[in-house]
Design an enzyme around this catalytic site. Structure first.
Site, short mmCIF file in Angstrom:
data_model
loop_
_atom_site.label_atom_id
_atom_site.label_comp_id
_atom_site.label_asym_id
_atom_site.label_seq_id
_atom_site.Cartn_x
_atom_site.Cartn_y
_atom_site.Cartn_z
N ALA A 131 7.32 -4.73 5.12
CA ALA A 131 7.03 -5.18 6.48
C ALA A 131 5.76 -6.00 6.49
CB ALA A 131 6.87 -3.99 7.43
N SER A 152 2.57 -6.12 8.46
CA SER A 152 2.10 -4.93 9.17
C SER A 152 0.71 -5.02 9.77
CB SER A 152 2.13 -3.72 8.21
OG SER A 152 1.23 -3.92 7.14
N PHE A 205 0.81 -1.22 0.00
CA PHE A 205 0.00 0.00 0.00
C PHE A 205 0.84 1.27 0.00
CE2 PHE A 205 -2.13 2.88 3.30
CZ PHE A 205 -2.68 3.72 2.35
N ILE A 206 1.58 1.51 1.07
CA ILE A 206 2.32 2.77 1.17
C ILE A 206 3.47 2.78 0.17
CG2 ILE A 206 3.55 4.34 2.70
CD1 ILE A 206 2.08 3.10 5.04
N ILE A 258 13.39 -9.71 1.14
CA ILE A 258 14.40 -8.83 1.72
C ILE A 258 15.31 -9.57 2.70
CG2 ILE A 258 13.04 -6.72 1.44
CD1 ILE A 258 12.40 -6.91 4.47
N TYR A 282 3.40 -7.42 15.96
CA TYR A 282 3.74 -6.49 14.88
C TYR A 282 4.57 -5.33 15.40
CZ TYR A 282 3.16 -2.34 11.98
OH TYR A 282 3.39 -1.19 11.29
N LEU A 324 -17.15 -2.72 13.68
CA LEU A 324 -16.36 -1.91 14.61
C LEU A 324 -15.93 -2.77 15.79
CD1 LEU A 324 -18.14 1.56 14.97
CD2 LEU A 324 -15.73 1.18 14.45
N THR A 335 6.67 3.02 12.49
CA THR A 335 5.27 3.27 12.82
C THR A 335 5.17 3.87 14.22
OG1 THR A 335 3.16 2.16 13.32
CG2 THR A 335 5.15 0.85 13.59
N ASP A 336 4.11 4.64 14.45
CA ASP A 336 3.88 5.16 15.79
C ASP A 336 3.49 4.06 16.78
OD1 ASP A 336 1.37 4.66 14.72
OD2 ASP A 336 0.50 6.58 15.31
N GLU A 337 3.16 2.88 16.28
CA GLU A 337 2.72 1.80 17.16
C GLU A 337 3.85 1.26 18.05
OE1 GLU A 337 -0.13 -1.07 15.59
OE2 GLU A 337 -0.31 0.17 13.79
N LYS A 358 8.60 -4.24 14.78
CA LYS A 358 8.98 -2.95 14.19
C LYS A 358 9.91 -2.19 15.14
CE LYS A 358 8.06 -1.20 10.91
NZ LYS A 358 8.79 -1.23 9.60
#
Length: 336
Positions: free
Chosen positions: A84, A86, A12-13, A59, A152, A208, A125-127, A156
């Protein structure tokens, strides 16, 4: 820099970064991607053959990485490391793949980069910082202590520490960036926003977790990628930069906005069992990035960015439909 080796460039990114770099810079791009379920060659269709090349590979395979790195020139070229595993749900079901890719894969890349003295940028990531309380006015900064809460985010965090250690021990010319939650085109339908959009497009109700009150700091993928380019150009070696666009929204508000934009009642969703270890809130302070690189986000109106994303998924069902049934079957097995 004349050539960028982009790992995970079919994800995606990464795919959005490749498109952004080819459109907004003079760089050539080589993509290295294993093409696991989240990699999609269709995300790279139509790119200029004289400036873009795709290589399928892992990789963590030192031979493959070494062969590609040997093509790069230390003075002008760089590795941009997006690859990654993710997805938090998947890390809870099968953590081993996250170790292989996020830790061993990163080690393989930084070893190759330091042997060739290549510029290296690591996407994090902020995670890795864990979460914040819902009523806490604080935000994550580059000085926030690591407190990962899932396989995950812990892998990271491990990869970040490897990069930082290689900078200090071996002089690796590296920077690290940690970003908040991305949204935009070409995102796999297992992820929160595209899952809800494609559910509604198929006449199904969004799902949700828990009460829907978990907060994420949303950023459009194009803004994330423009920030990465700014760090490549202006970031200081050895530094970490957090990328965010002040886009805090709770999951309930995101789903209700998706329903509204698609002409549905705002309460046409279902609550399902919460994910184990579900982080409460993420929020990023991007002051350092703004001050040192001059970067600012383009998509400052989340509702407008979300509307554009919805239109992309509406117009590109052929891209996401092959993923959808398998994704929902997997969620059904775990009751989410």
């Amino acid at each position: 820099m004349s050539t960028l080796l982009v790992t995970g460039g079919a994800g995606f990114i990464g795919a959005n970064f490749v498109r952004h770099a080819l459109e907004h810079t003079d760089h050539d791009v080589i993509v290295l991607d294993k093409l696991t379920y989240a990699g999609n060659l269709a995300s790279l269709e139509g790119l200029p053959a004289d400036r873009f090349r795709f290589v399928r590979g892992d990789i963590a395979d030192a031979a493959v990485v070494g062969e590609l790195v040997a093509e790069l020139a230390p003075a002008t070229d760089a590795i941009v490391h997006f690859a990654a595993e993710s997805h938090n749900d998947n890390s809870l079901e099968g953590p081993r793949a996250f170790l292989d890719t996020n830790v061993v894969g990163t080690f393989t890349l930084i070893e190759a980069a330091r042997q060739r003295d290549l510029r290296f940028h690591h996407i994090s990531t902020d995670e890795v910082y864990g979460d914040l309380e819902l009523d806490d006015p604080a935000k994550f900064t580059e000085l926030t202590a690591y407190r990962p809460s899932s396989p995950y985010s812990s892998t990271k965090a491990a990869s970040d520490l490897l990069v930082a250690a290689w900078v200090r021990s071996f002089g690796l010319r590296a920077t690290i960036s940690g970003c908040s939650n991305n949204y935009g085109p070409y995102q796999h339908v297992e992820k929160f926003i595209p899952r809800q959009i494609t559910n509604v497009l198929r006449g199904q109700r969004p799902k949700l977790y828990g009460t829907g009150r978990n907060v994420r700091d949303w950023i459009h993928v194009d803004d994330h990628n423009s920030a990465v380019l700014a760090i490549l150009d202006h970031g200081r070696i050895g530094e970490t930069y957090l990328i965010g666009a002040n886009g805090e929204r709770d999951n309930l508000d995101v789903v209700e906005t998706i329903l509204e934009l698609l002409g549905q009642p705002r309460d046409a969703y279902d609550l399902v069992s919460d994910r184990p270890g579900h982080d409460l809130r993420y929020a990023i302070d991007a002051t350092k990035l703004h001050a040192e690189t001059g970067w600012t986000p383009r998509y400052t109106d989340f509702r407008d960015g979300l509307a554009r994303t919805i239109e992309w998924y509406r117009a590109n069902e052929a891209w996401w439909a092959p993923q959808k049934d398998a994704t929902e079957a997997r969620y059904a097995e775990i009751g989410r």
